[in-house]
Motif scaffolding. Structure first.
Motif, short mmCIF file in Angstrom:
data_model
loop_
_atom_site.label_atom_id
_atom_site.label_comp_id
_atom_site.label_asym_id
_atom_site.label_seq_id
_atom_site.Cartn_x
_atom_site.Cartn_y
_atom_site.Cartn_z
N VAL A 175 0.84 -1.20 0.00
CA VAL A 175 0.00 0.00 0.00
C VAL A 175 0.87 1.25 0.00
N ALA A 176 1.92 1.25 0.82
CA ALA A 176 2.83 2.39 0.86
C ALA A 176 3.46 2.63 -0.50
N ASP A 177 3.88 1.55 -1.17
CA ASP A 177 4.48 1.68 -2.50
C ASP A 177 3.51 2.32 -3.47
N ARG A 178 2.24 1.92 -3.41
CA ARG A 178 1.23 2.47 -4.33
C ARG A 178 0.96 3.94 -4.02
N LEU A 179 0.89 4.27 -2.74
CA LEU A 179 0.65 5.66 -2.36
C LEU A 179 1.80 6.55 -2.83
N VAL A 180 3.03 6.11 -2.61
CA VAL A 180 4.19 6.89 -3.02
C VAL A 180 4.23 7.04 -4.54
N ALA A 181 3.95 5.97 -5.25
CA ALA A 181 3.92 6.03 -6.71
C ALA A 181 2.85 6.99 -7.22
N ALA A 182 1.78 7.13 -6.44
CA ALA A 182 0.69 8.02 -6.83
C ALA A 182 0.99 9.48 -6.52
N GLY A 183 2.04 9.73 -5.73
CA GLY A 183 2.41 11.11 -5.41
C GLY A 183 2.25 11.50 -3.96
N VAL A 184 1.85 10.56 -3.10
CA VAL A 184 1.74 10.84 -1.66
C VAL A 184 3.15 10.98 -1.07
N THR A 185 3.36 12.01 -0.29
CA THR A 185 4.69 12.28 0.26
C THR A 185 4.75 12.21 1.79
N SER A 186 3.63 11.94 2.43
CA SER A 186 3.60 11.76 3.88
C SER A 186 2.64 10.63 4.22
N ILE A 187 3.05 9.75 5.13
CA ILE A 187 2.25 8.58 5.48
C ILE A 187 2.14 8.44 6.99
N LEU A 188 0.92 8.21 7.47
CA LEU A 188 0.69 7.84 8.87
C LEU A 188 0.37 6.36 8.87
N ASN A 189 1.21 5.57 9.51
CA ASN A 189 1.12 4.11 9.43
C ASN A 189 0.63 3.52 10.75
N PHE A 190 -0.56 2.90 10.71
CA PHE A 190 -1.10 2.21 11.88
C PHE A 190 -0.78 0.72 11.85
N ALA A 191 -0.25 0.23 10.74
CA ALA A 191 0.09 -1.20 10.65
C ALA A 191 1.32 -1.49 11.50
N PRO A 192 1.35 -2.63 12.18
CA PRO A 192 2.50 -2.97 13.05
C PRO A 192 3.69 -3.48 12.26
N CYS A 193 4.31 -2.60 11.52
CA CYS A 193 5.47 -2.96 10.72
C CYS A 193 6.25 -1.69 10.37
N VAL A 194 7.47 -1.88 9.90
CA VAL A 194 8.32 -0.77 9.48
C VAL A 194 8.22 -0.64 7.96
N LEU A 195 7.92 0.55 7.48
CA LEU A 195 7.80 0.79 6.05
C LEU A 195 9.12 1.29 5.48
N VAL A 196 9.42 0.87 4.28
CA VAL A 196 10.58 1.35 3.54
C VAL A 196 10.08 2.29 2.46
N VAL A 197 10.50 3.55 2.53
CA VAL A 197 10.04 4.55 1.57
C VAL A 197 11.23 5.33 1.03
N PRO A 198 11.07 5.98 -0.12
CA PRO A 198 12.17 6.77 -0.69
C PRO A 198 12.46 8.02 0.14
N ASP A 199 13.63 8.60 -0.08
CA ASP A 199 13.94 9.89 0.51
C ASP A 199 12.89 10.90 0.07
N GLY A 200 12.52 11.79 0.97
CA GLY A 200 11.53 12.79 0.64
C GLY A 200 10.12 12.41 1.04
#
Length: 235
Positions: A175-200
């Motif tokens: 989901v994070a990958d899809r959001l970032v690809a769509a242009g989202v630049t800030s994420i609030l994550n309630f899932a119990p895991c660590v997300l890997v996202v690009p710089d920025g």
């Protein structure tokens, strides 16, 4: 050349807002919440001690934080509540209502979608998404749940820059990958895991189980101290 504060309390000749320490940024919403409560009680001014107590911090830390905004209060009077609200809201970017996409419409997603407090804090849920076909089309909080496959088009159309992930852990990274690809630049994550996202891309993690585990530590520590002999505690 020295800088001076303009009418909004920010230094002229510099950036639109100051470069704040992360710890200060994390405390500003607490100050803002306390200030709004004071304004609701028709209080026009507040001392640093009064605001610090309302926000749950010490007054020295509060004064240092607010000095970053160019706000020093008035001796014998304190801070102007309305002006300080404006200053903090400007720094936090709350002068415009920010569109948010919520992904994952389970129990937590339902609760978040129906939370009325977002609107009063400068945000609005602009789109709801889920990958479960049985959820798509469901009405939640006055909105229809969309298929996650539509996220790119909707993020662009609604000018969404913030995404909230309330999915199970195994789905969160996709989901994070899809959001970032769509242009989202800030994420609030309630899932119990660590997300890997690009710089920025900024990520804030909310894990209720971790918070409870921290409280469990404090309960365990208090129990251990209570069980110690009085002499051992005093040493």
């Amino acid at each position: 050349m020295s800088q001076r504060a303009n009418g909004s309390g920010f230094a002229t000749g510099g950036p639109e807002f100051p470069d704040l320490p992360e710890a200060t940024v994390a405390r500003l919403p607490e100050y803002l919440r306390a200030l709004h409560n004071l304004a609701d009680d028709d209080q026009d001014t507040v001392s640093s001690e009064g605001l610090a107590a309302a926000a749950g911090v010490n007054s020295a830390k509060l004064r240092k934080d607010l000095s970053h905004l160019g706000s020093y209060g008035t001796r014998g009077v304190g801070y102007d509540v309305g002006l300080l609200i404006e200053q903090i809201e400007q720094v936090l970017g709350l002068h415009e209502s920010r569109a948010v996409a919520l992904v994952g419409i389970g129990n937590l997603g339902h609760a978040l979608a129906g939370y009325a407090g977002f609107a009063t804090r400068g945000f609005h849920i602009a789109a709801l998404f889920d990958a479960d076909p049985s959820r798509v089309g469901e009405r939640v909080g006055g909105m229809s749940v969309r298929d996650i496959a539509d996220v790119e088009a909707v993020v662009d159309a609604e000018r969404i820059s913030i995404g909230v992930i309330a999915t199970p852990a195994h789905a969160a990274q996709r989901v994070a990958d899809r959001l970032v690809a769509a242009g989202v630049t800030s994420i609030l994550n309630f899932a119990p895991c660590v997300l890997v996202v690009p710089d920025g891309v900024d990520v804030r993690k909310v894990d209720l189980a971790i918070e409870l585990q921290i409280l469990s530590f404090h309960e365990h520590r208090k129990s251990a101290l209570t069980a110690l002999p009085a002499k051992a505690v005093g040493q």
